[in-house]
Scaffold this active site. Structure first.
Site, PDB file in Angstrom:
ATOM      1  N   ILE A 136       0.840  -1.207   0.000  1.00 22.05           N
ATOM      2  CA  ILE A 136       0.000   0.000   0.000  1.00 22.05           C
ATOM      3  C   ILE A 136       0.874   1.256   0.000  1.00 22.05           C
ATOM      4  CG2 ILE A 136      -1.926  -1.224   1.040  1.00 22.05           C
ATOM      5  CD1 ILE A 136      -1.265   0.040   3.718  1.00 22.05           C
ATOM      6  N   GLY A 184       1.878  -6.518   8.737  1.00 22.79           N
ATOM      7  CA  GLY A 184       2.140  -7.017   7.390  1.00 22.79           C
ATOM      8  C   GLY A 184       3.580  -7.403   7.127  1.00 22.79           C
ATOM      9  N   ARG A 201      14.230  -6.427  13.950  1.00 26.75           N
ATOM     10  CA  ARG A 201      15.116  -6.256  12.787  1.00 26.75           C
ATOM     11  C   ARG A 201      14.433  -5.354  11.755  1.00 26.75           C
ATOM     12  NH1 ARG A 201      17.219 -11.610  10.920  1.00 26.75           N
ATOM     13  NH2 ARG A 201      19.112 -10.983  12.003  1.00 26.75           N
ATOM     14  N   LYS A 250      15.647   1.793   4.333  1.00 32.87           N
ATOM     15  CA  LYS A 250      15.148   2.873   3.480  1.00 32.87           C
ATOM     16  C   LYS A 250      13.618   2.900   3.458  1.00 32.87           C
ATOM     17  CE  LYS A 250      16.450   4.986  -0.851  1.00 32.87           C
ATOM     18  NZ  LYS A 250      17.354   4.855  -1.996  1.00 32.87           N
ATOM     19  N   GLU A 297       3.419   1.836  11.913  1.00 39.71           N
ATOM     20  CA  GLU A 297       2.465   2.552  12.753  1.00 39.71           C
ATOM     21  C   GLU A 297       3.114   3.088  14.022  1.00 39.71           C
ATOM     22  OE1 GLU A 297      -1.066   0.183  13.155  1.00 39.71           O
ATOM     23  OE2 GLU A 297      -1.458   0.285  11.011  1.00 39.71           O
TER      24      GLU A 297
END
Ligand code: FAD
Ligand code: SF4
Lengths: 731, 316
Positions: A467, A510, A614, A619, A691
């Site tokens: 997304i 996810g 981890r 990036k 989040e």
């Protein structure tokens, strides 16, 4: 693959591809406009798609007494009009609180009540405007504050540990304050959009959705079709933020419109419709009581939150973090839910923790001040390494203290003046603020299918979505690492309900779960390769496109053979999440400037320090976190759906009225990831991080504003009108 | 959007004649406001007269030492013009505080003057609005009014005019030049251009149906420190909560126009002598008779504090 014991050394730990700051593999497609988003789908099956335009209800609650469709039917280009009266029997999706196609009863403002299908978009929209609807308006409840006393207790997230009331009453230092957060809209760039095509009794919907399995299941359920008759495809998603977790009206109406018109139909929600037609983050009223000894140790922590939703809906779980964030023997958390007739509330950008920390972390700032303590030191003092409600249960990893310490050093926290309203830079009052970041790490079953073909290429298929987060890239990294091939030898195909069911994108579950699923399938594929080539898979090394053991090696392509080699598996999580509390931690530091005359707040610098297992790709992870920090600016300073409590709608239903941060609002942002691996969370030893980036930001900003002005604002967003009349007089 | 016909006019006379032939036509310039409103069917012209070819895109000196700005001069070009930046900096600053770079590239001088309100209820066809549908009522009254007017409004409408440019033009005593559908021309001071709502909020300006704006003239430069201060919830790309346009002379006399408080840029010349007694006194006089709502009462304080900061900046 069952994951029920802590991970040991595995091929991911080589970190040749995983953990590297690689560019997104889908970047070139996006920057050259070749990534087809739902509405742009050029698939042959939808080449002659007609256009649907959604009509939203003009009232918030009541009944449609008449619908005049003749003029619209006769309008140029119109092919079909779908309403509840002619759509055939429909069920309601499991994840939907309210029906997606309303009528004759209307449940909320802009609930879809019709779809007009025409040859082109302009014709559909013009015809839709010709529909006349008569309503019998019913009374509704639209005001959370006014219905607060009718709210019912909810069991979810309730805590009653020790003797909260007694300890709080006796505590030498106490805080009792109430905070409010407003309704908010996801306001993602890409609207909800779908194209549907029927082939006999099977329907395919190209859509923009975060959770393919939920969406496909609920579309089948709503249409009363067997699940296997429904296919959902969502290869690219232009932002979701929780707004696309569920089946929404665009997908359902595209399917119904295509059935009615006998042709593929595409439907996008217009921007004005999105705010009231889809879900939003519900407003909260939060009362926090903190009791502490003079030594600064918290002894009593109480957090209650009120929110509202449609009948059958759920609460905003704003107290979740308060169960786990700080030590303290006596604890109370309680949610209460009122029935409101506003549009359906649901998940948005770190539901629960984001609004919960907006309140809790101001309360901690207020409490530190009452105690005469530095807010960083106060938080460190009250750290806990175990679940405060169950001291037998440790955190899998918990580096909150380290986040606070590193952040304070890096940000120059020692330069903060503890006396609020005392720093000035020209016309600006400046201040620093801090807040802890906390978000639980959820893990959920996730599957993938891998194919090794005869030239040694690896293809991954899973219904996981990207997304805008970087899923394509981290999945490719995972497969490349496991199979010992370069990342450009890996093809990733996502977002198709014909692929194995994955975790999907939501709740920051996810990245870790979906890559762990790919890991599981890779282990199977490695075994298959080893077996086919006669290697013992336990001591085989996969490297440079080869499998190697001792001094024997072979190309992977060899194992694939002419037909290729396919392996499928999923990761299933055991009960480690019960034995250990799995959470992610961080600290946000913010400097703001408040115009001494006008009270406008502008953020100057931000720093986030995150400890979240981890980091699979620094990036893409950084992009997630700076995006989340930007959303935090929105939540702190501007985002609010303005409720008209007479008519029951969010009035500012476009992006001119609903303000989100623009470039000029986003200052220097820095992100530090602490070195952390969490073998309890998955074989990837990763956790969610996206989040976490928003959790606490708004409170850090609010605390910085207080530090700048000396005026405490407890109602978000912190707009100038809330402190203007309390700012110092101008010289 | 309702179907419409479209023509390009080549001269002001031709545009006027076209307007005479099509009584419910609209002129279209940059289209940045009109097209949005047509999509929502708030504007429903059956005919569009494209005025972009009228050769009204120049800024020229007037014989008395002022400037004449063509109606089609783009906001970007106007803000960047060296004469405007030097002698009418207030105008340049106000323009640059508005909208976004992309919009200013399209937006024109006339279109900007005629942009319509941003009252949220005006944009929602399900809500009663006297501007959209005279006599329907005003849903904003008693509703969400944080952005709306504190002065000059009526029981029929509480909307504000959102233009930043108009605030500067008001402080600079600009004059709007027009040609009517019958070919006659006239000059309307900006002070008289925007109307207060009264009982007829649908009539927003002094223009007659079909009357075309050809340009805006600025009187000779007045010098002074020229400051435009726009206050808003985010740093850019937002309409003003309150704005202050000021021209402050070395002797302390000043002209002040406010944006975001009324259906027109708000300037009260008679109150300007009060500026000598400070911003609060001046605002009390400028906003005398203000009737804010609970949601927007802060605008009065905000205007006073912003003006005070502007005056301090001018003195520094
Ligand atoms: C997202 C967004 C943000 C914005 N933010 C700001 C802001 O912060 N501040 C601000 O001041 N403005 C803002 N604007 C408004 C912008 O300034 C106006 O849309 C623009 O100036 C209109 O100019 P135009 O040439 O595009 O007008 P058009 O849309 O072409 O026309 C507007 C009106 O003027 C009429 N018209 C045009 N030319 C003539 C003429 N020569 N004679 C008679 N009538 C004519 C048209 O018939 C129409 O009714 C914003 C707009 C948008 C879309
Ligand atoms: S304030 Fe004016 S524009 Fe807004 S709803 Fe009322 S009449 Fe319409």
């Amino acid at each position: 693959m069952k994951f029920d014991k802590p991970a040991t050394l595995n091929p991911i730990d080589r970190l040749r591809v995983v953990g590297q700051p690689l560019d997104r593999i889908d970047g070139p497609l996006k920057t050259t406009g070749q990534a087809p988003y739902a509405y742009e789908h050029r698939h042959q099956a939808v080449a002659d798609a007609a256009y649907g335009h959604v009509v939203g209800a003009g009232i918030a609650k009541g009944r449609i007494t008449g619908m005049e469709l003749d003029a619209a039917r006769a309008a140029p280009g119109v092919l079909a009009i779908v309403t509840a009266a002619n759509a055939g029997p429909l069920d309601k999706g499991k994840m939907n609180t309210v029906r997606l196609l309303g009528g004759p009863e209307v449940d909320h403002y802009h609930q879809a009540i019709a779809l007009v299908v025409a040859e082109n978009f302009e014709q559909a929209r013009a015809a839709a405007a010709l529909i006349r609807v008569d309503y019998a308006v019913a009374e509704g409840a639209y005001d959370l504050a006014a219905t607060r006393d009718t709210a019912k207790k909810v069991d979810q997230s309730a805590t009653a540990t020790g003797d909260f009331a007694g300890t709080y009453a006796a505590a030498p230092v106490r805080l009792d304050a109430t905070y409010t957060t407003p309704d908010q809209s996801h306001a993602m760039m890409e609207p909800h959009a779908s194209v549907a095509a029927w082939d006999g009794d099977r329907v395919t919907v190209w859509t923009s959705n975060q959770m393919i399995d939920w969406g496909a299941g609920d579309l089948a359920r709503t249409l009363k079709l067997p699940r296997e008759k429904v296919r959902l495809v969502s290869a690219f998603v232009g932002g979701g933020f929780g707004g696309k977790l569920f089946l929404r009206a665009d997908a359902l109406l595209a399917a119904l419109g295509a059935r009615a018109a006998g042709r593929p139909v595409k439907v996008a929600l217009s921007r004005p419709l999105m705010m009231n037609n889809t879900t939003h983050r519900p407003a909260t009223i939060q009362r926090i009581r903190l009791g502490a000894g003079r030594d600064g140790r918290l002894t009593a922590i109480g957090h209650e939150s009120w929110s509202g939703d449609q009948e059958g809906g759920g609460p905003e779980t704003a107290v979740d973090q308060t169960r786990l964030l700080y030590a303290g023997a006596n604890r109370l958390t309680q949610l209460r839910l009122a029935v409101l007739d506003l549009p359906e509330g649901n998940a948005m950008r770190a539901p629960g923790e984001a609004p919960g920390l907006m309140a809790l972390e101001i309360a901690m700032d207020e409490m530190a001040e009452k105690l005469g303590m530095d807010p960083v030191a106060f938080r460190i003092l009250n750290d806990t390494q175990v679940d405060p409600n169950d001291p037998e249960r440790p955190f899998s990893q918990r580096q909150l203290v380290e986040c606070l310490r590193q952040g304070a050093a890096r940000f120059g926290w020692e330069r903060r003046d503890g006396r609020p309203g005392s720093r000035r830079d020209g016309r600006w009052l400046t201040g620093l603020g801090v807040a802890a970041a906390f978000r639980n790490n959820l893990v959920t079953q996730s599957g993938a299918r891998l194919r090794l073909d005869r030239d040694g290429r690896v293809t991954v298929e899973t219904d996981m979505t990207d997304i805008g987060t970087g899923s394509y890239t981290i999945i490719a990294q995972t497969a490349a690492e496991m199979m010992g091939v370069a990342i450009d030898r890996v093809t990733v195909r996502l977002g198709d309900s014909s692929f194995p069911v994955s975790a999907g994108s939501g709740g920051q579950w996810g990245a870790n779960s979906a890559t762990a699923g790919v890991y599981a399938a890779c282990v199977k594929l490695r075994d298959a390769v080893a077996q086919r080539l006669g290697f013992n898979s336990a001591d085989a090394v996969f490297e440079g496109g080869q499998i190697r053991a001792g001094n024997r090696s072979a190309d992977l392509a060899e194992a694939a053979g002419p037909d290729g080699l396919v392996a499928e598996d999923s990761i299933e999580f055991g009960d480690l999440a019960e034995t250990y509390q799995q959470s992610t931690f961080g600290a946000h530091f913010v400097e703001v400037a408040v115009d001494a005359a006008t009270g406008e707040t502008r953020v100057r610098r931000m720093l986030a320090v995150c400890a979240a297992g981890r980091i699979l790709n620094p990036k893409t992870a950084r992009s997630q976190v700076i995006g989340a920090m930007t959303m935090g600016i929105g939540g702190a300073l501007m985002e609010e759906l303005a409720v008209d409590t007479r008519h029951g709608l969010f009035v500012n239903h476009d992006l001119a009225g609903y303000e989100v941060p623009v470039h000029a609002d986003v200052p220097h942002q820095e992100v530090i990831f602490l070195d952390e691996v969490d073998p309890i969370s998955s074989p990837m030893k990763a956790k969610g991080v996206g989040e976490l980036g928003i959790c606490g930001v708004a409170a850090a900003i609010a605390n910085a504003v207080y530090n700048a002005t000396g005026v405490r604002v407890r109602d978000y967003p912190v707009t100038l009108d809330k402190h203007l009349d309390r700012l110092p007089a101008l010289a | 959007m309702k179907p419409f016909t479209y023509e390009r006019a080549a001269s002001p006379a031709e545009a006027a004649a076209a307007a005479r032939r099509h009584p419910d036509a609209r002129f279209i310039a940059g289209g940045t406001n009109l097209l949005d409103l047509m999509k929502l069917e708030i504007e429903t012209p059956s005919h569009l007269i494209d005025v972009n070819g009228l050769a009204l895109d120049r800024i020229e000196a007037t014989p008395d030492g002022g400037l004449r700005i063509g109606a089609l001069v783009r906001n970007t070009d106007l803000a960047a013009d060296p004469r405007i930046r030097r002698d009418y900096a207030l105008l340049s600053r106000a323009l640059l505080a508005g909208a976004s770079g992309q919009l200013r590239n399209k937006a024109t001088t006339a279109g900007n003057l005629l942009q319509r309100t941003r009252c949220p209820y005006f944009y929602d066809g399900n809500m009663a609005c006297n501007k959209r549908q005279p006599g329907a009522g005003c849903a904003a009254l008693g509703g969400v009014t944080r952005q709306l007017a504190v002065i000059g409004h009526s029981e029929a409408c509480i909307a504000t005019n959102p233009s930043d440019m108009a605030v500067a033009l008001r402080a600079l005593d600009a004059v709007v030049e027009t040609v009517a559908a019958d070919g006659s021309t006239r000059a309307i001071p900006v002070a008289e251009f925007h109307r207060l709502p009264g009982d007829t909020p649908q009539h927003e300006t002094a223009l007659q149906p079909g009357e075309l704006i050809t340009g805006v003239t600025l009187p000779p430069p007045v010098g002074g420190r020229q400051i435009y201060r726009k206050v808003r919830d985010r740093a850019s790309y937002a309409f003003a909560l309150v704005s202050v346009g000021a021209v402050v002379q070395p002797d302390g006399t000043a002209r002040v126009a406010l944006g975001g408080v009324a259906a027109r840029p708000w300037r009260v010349e008679a109150a300007e002598p009060e500026l000598a007694r400070g911003a609060r006194a001046a605002i009390d006089a400028i906003l005398d008779g203000a009737r804010p709502t609970q949601d927007n009462a802060f605008k009065v304080t905000l205007a006073a504090r912003t003006l005070q900061a502007v005056l301090a900046e001018a003195r520094s």
